[in-house]
Design an enzyme around this catalytic site. Sequence first.
Site, PDB file in Angstrom:
ATOM      1  N   LYS A  69       0.849  -1.193   0.000  1.00  0.00           N
ATOM      2  CA  LYS A  69       0.000   0.000   0.000  1.00  0.00           C
ATOM      3  C   LYS A  69       0.876   1.230   0.000  1.00  0.00           C
ATOM      4  O   LYS A  69       1.821   1.325   0.787  1.00  0.00           O
ATOM      5  CB  LYS A  69      -0.859  -0.009   1.287  1.00  0.00           C
ATOM      6  CG  LYS A  69      -1.830   1.150   1.367  1.00  0.00           C
ATOM      7  CD  LYS A  69      -3.133   0.841   0.683  1.00  0.00           C
ATOM      8  CE  LYS A  69      -4.026   2.046   0.519  1.00  0.00           C
ATOM      9  NZ  LYS A  69      -3.692   2.856  -0.680  1.00  0.00           N
ATOM     10  N   LYS A  93       4.924   2.260   8.385  1.00  0.00           N
ATOM     11  CA  LYS A  93       3.744   3.056   8.739  1.00  0.00           C
ATOM     12  C   LYS A  93       2.517   2.159   8.898  1.00  0.00           C
ATOM     13  O   LYS A  93       1.768   2.264   9.872  1.00  0.00           O
ATOM     14  CB  LYS A  93       3.500   4.084   7.621  1.00  0.00           C
ATOM     15  CG  LYS A  93       2.561   5.199   7.976  1.00  0.00           C
ATOM     16  CD  LYS A  93       2.320   6.101   6.760  1.00  0.00           C
ATOM     17  CE  LYS A  93       3.582   6.798   6.305  1.00  0.00           C
ATOM     18  NZ  LYS A  93       3.333   7.740   5.183  1.00  0.00           N
ATOM     19  N   LYS A 105       5.159   1.975  -3.069  1.00  0.00           N
ATOM     20  CA  LYS A 105       5.153   3.377  -3.515  1.00  0.00           C
ATOM     21  C   LYS A 105       5.402   3.417  -5.013  1.00  0.00           C
ATOM     22  O   LYS A 105       6.013   2.513  -5.575  1.00  0.00           O
ATOM     23  CB  LYS A 105       6.282   4.162  -2.823  1.00  0.00           C
ATOM     24  CG  LYS A 105       6.023   5.658  -2.784  1.00  0.00           C
ATOM     25  CD  LYS A 105       5.118   5.996  -1.621  1.00  0.00           C
ATOM     26  CE  LYS A 105       4.879   7.460  -1.444  1.00  0.00           C
ATOM     27  NZ  LYS A 105       4.302   7.742  -0.106  1.00  0.00           N
ATOM     28  N   THR A 189      -4.609  13.006   6.398  1.00  0.00           N
ATOM     29  CA  THR A 189      -3.211  13.045   6.856  1.00  0.00           C
ATOM     30  C   THR A 189      -3.077  14.087   7.965  1.00  0.00           C
ATOM     31  O   THR A 189      -2.534  13.821   9.049  1.00  0.00           O
ATOM     32  CB  THR A 189      -2.264  13.373   5.685  1.00  0.00           C
ATOM     33  OG1 THR A 189      -2.473  12.401   4.660  1.00  0.00           O
ATOM     34  CG2 THR A 189      -0.818  13.370   6.115  1.00  0.00           C
ATOM     35  N   ASN A 219      -1.576  19.848   0.480  1.00  0.00           N
ATOM     36  CA  ASN A 219      -2.743  19.214   1.117  1.00  0.00           C
ATOM     37  C   ASN A 219      -2.580  19.108   2.636  1.00  0.00           C
ATOM     38  O   ASN A 219      -3.400  19.637   3.401  1.00  0.00           O
ATOM     39  CB  ASN A 219      -2.958  17.821   0.480  1.00  0.00           C
ATOM     40  CG  ASN A 219      -4.004  16.993   1.216  1.00  0.00           C
ATOM     41  OD1 ASN A 219      -3.786  16.545   2.341  1.00  0.00           O
ATOM     42  ND2 ASN A 219      -5.154  16.794   0.607  1.00  0.00           N
ATOM     43  N   SER A 350      -7.337   5.666   3.909  1.00  0.00           N
ATOM     44  CA  SER A 350      -7.270   4.858   2.679  1.00  0.00           C
ATOM     45  C   SER A 350      -7.725   3.428   2.975  1.00  0.00           C
ATOM     46  O   SER A 350      -8.445   2.806   2.193  1.00  0.00           O
ATOM     47  CB  SER A 350      -5.841   4.802   2.131  1.00  0.00           C
ATOM     48  OG  SER A 350      -5.569   5.905   1.314  1.00  0.00           O
TER      49      SER A 350
HETATM   50  N1  GLU Z   1       0.869   9.003   0.268  1.00  0.00           N
HETATM   51  C1  GLU Z   1       0.370   8.860   1.603  1.00  0.00           C
HETATM   52  C2  GLU Z   1       1.472   8.433   2.537  1.00  0.00           C
HETATM   53  O1  GLU Z   1       2.622   8.648   2.285  1.00  0.00           O
HETATM   54  C3  GLU Z   1      -0.874   7.973   1.664  1.00  0.00           C
HETATM   55  C4  GLU Z   1      -0.691   6.562   1.210  1.00  0.00           C
HETATM   56  C5  GLU Z   1      -1.979   5.766   1.089  1.00  0.00           C
HETATM   57  O2  GLU Z   1      -3.038   6.305   1.395  1.00  0.00           O
HETATM   58  O3  GLU Z   1      -1.883   4.605   0.679  1.00  0.00           O
HETATM   59  O4  GLU Z   1       1.220   7.922   3.607  1.00  0.00           O
END
Ligand code: GLU
Length: 421
Positions: A69, A93, A105, A189, A219, A350
């Site tokens: 993810k 995370k 990613k 976030t 954002n 998410s």
């Molecule tokens: N890009 C965000 C992060 O770095 C969200 C990632 C997601 O929602 O999968 O955590």
Amino acid sequence: MTDETLLDRALIRLEEAASHLQIDQDVIEKLKYPRETTKTRLLIRMDDGSRKSFLAWRCRYDDTRGPTKGGIRFHPDSNIEEVETLAFWMTFKCAVMNLPYGGGKGAVRVDPRTLSKTELERLSRAYMQAFATTVGPDRDIPAPDVYTNAMIMGWMADEYNQITGSVTPAVITGKPIALGGSLGRNDATARGGFYLVRHLASELGLARDHTVAIQGFGNAGQFYAQLTAADGNKVVAVSDSAGAIHKADGLDVAKLIAGKSSGKRVTDLAAELGATVIPADDLIAVEADLLVPAALEEMITIDNAGSIKAKVVLELANGPVTAEADKVLTKNGVVVLPDILANAGGVTVSYFEWVQNRQGFYWDLEEIHARLKKMMEREGRAVWNIAKERDVSARSAAYIHALGRLATAIEAHGTQPFFAG
Ligand code: GLU
């Protein structure tokens, strides 16, 4: 030192956490390298009829705890090393938050501001065409990141559906609400970080009317400013890629956001807001109780960490503080709420979106906020307790917390064959 990569520097945190736990060396060996990174070139037709190609990547770093993810970034400086490091951070995370996911990613090396909307759509669709067999609701689930948004996720979801001949909203999160996006994903976030700070405020020594400086006004930065101002705190400085502004008795956040939405830079708004323009680099050194890095990696380094006056740093960006800068901050008594916890609200909502897509039943905003708050507080408290019990930084505590979960899962998988799955 010269050959050291961003990933090597990120791995320092893994090794540090491992030194606090009785962990099998196999676990560390597995987590030191990405499982798979795919690189491609996206060739798209520009509006003037010419063709242009853009480098693109998708990394699935580790999927022991579930499908990988993580977001897709569109940035002119994107590179494989950054993608893999961001995917490593996503692995930790998701484990910190106990989400049933591994880390991934993606990125495209492009400055999206130089593209027209139709070019941006073609590029987004080309990305999904290239990675249609990499992603999947049980395999790898992208989302927005720097310079990508719900509109782009919507195009990608549509492209996936066309390729597979199905309607699979759970393949990507951060979608427009009309296409199965979740309520509350847009500010998630910032909101996650906000709940965390509020929950730990007394331990952090932050009064109800504290002052805040925000580096990066995209954002996460904008929503954090809004949430914290509405809660009675003062946003005294903000910056974007063009510069910074400062006003000791607090900026008018509503005007600031309205100005940004109309395409202005924060420095263009200084006069209207009665603020002073300051060098962008000075933002981190302003008098404020809380500093919120919400821009890019490695903004706080050994060279400038000593100038920070804030008591607390909330990392809404990924990797904004280097390992060397961490040492300076610890020495100076500055508490850092680390990225893998502080900005985990985004991936947590998410996850809620993916759950709602799969069950075909959607929650109201109240439920999203209540669930997010509960999870941020639960994992935030767990990390805080580890930090106190072991007398380590909150960052080390977050890594210890995540590594414990990852190690249990890796050991439960067994080692034969090591990379199957
Ligand atoms: N890009 C965000 C992060 O770095 C969200 C990632 C997601 O929602 O999968 O955590």
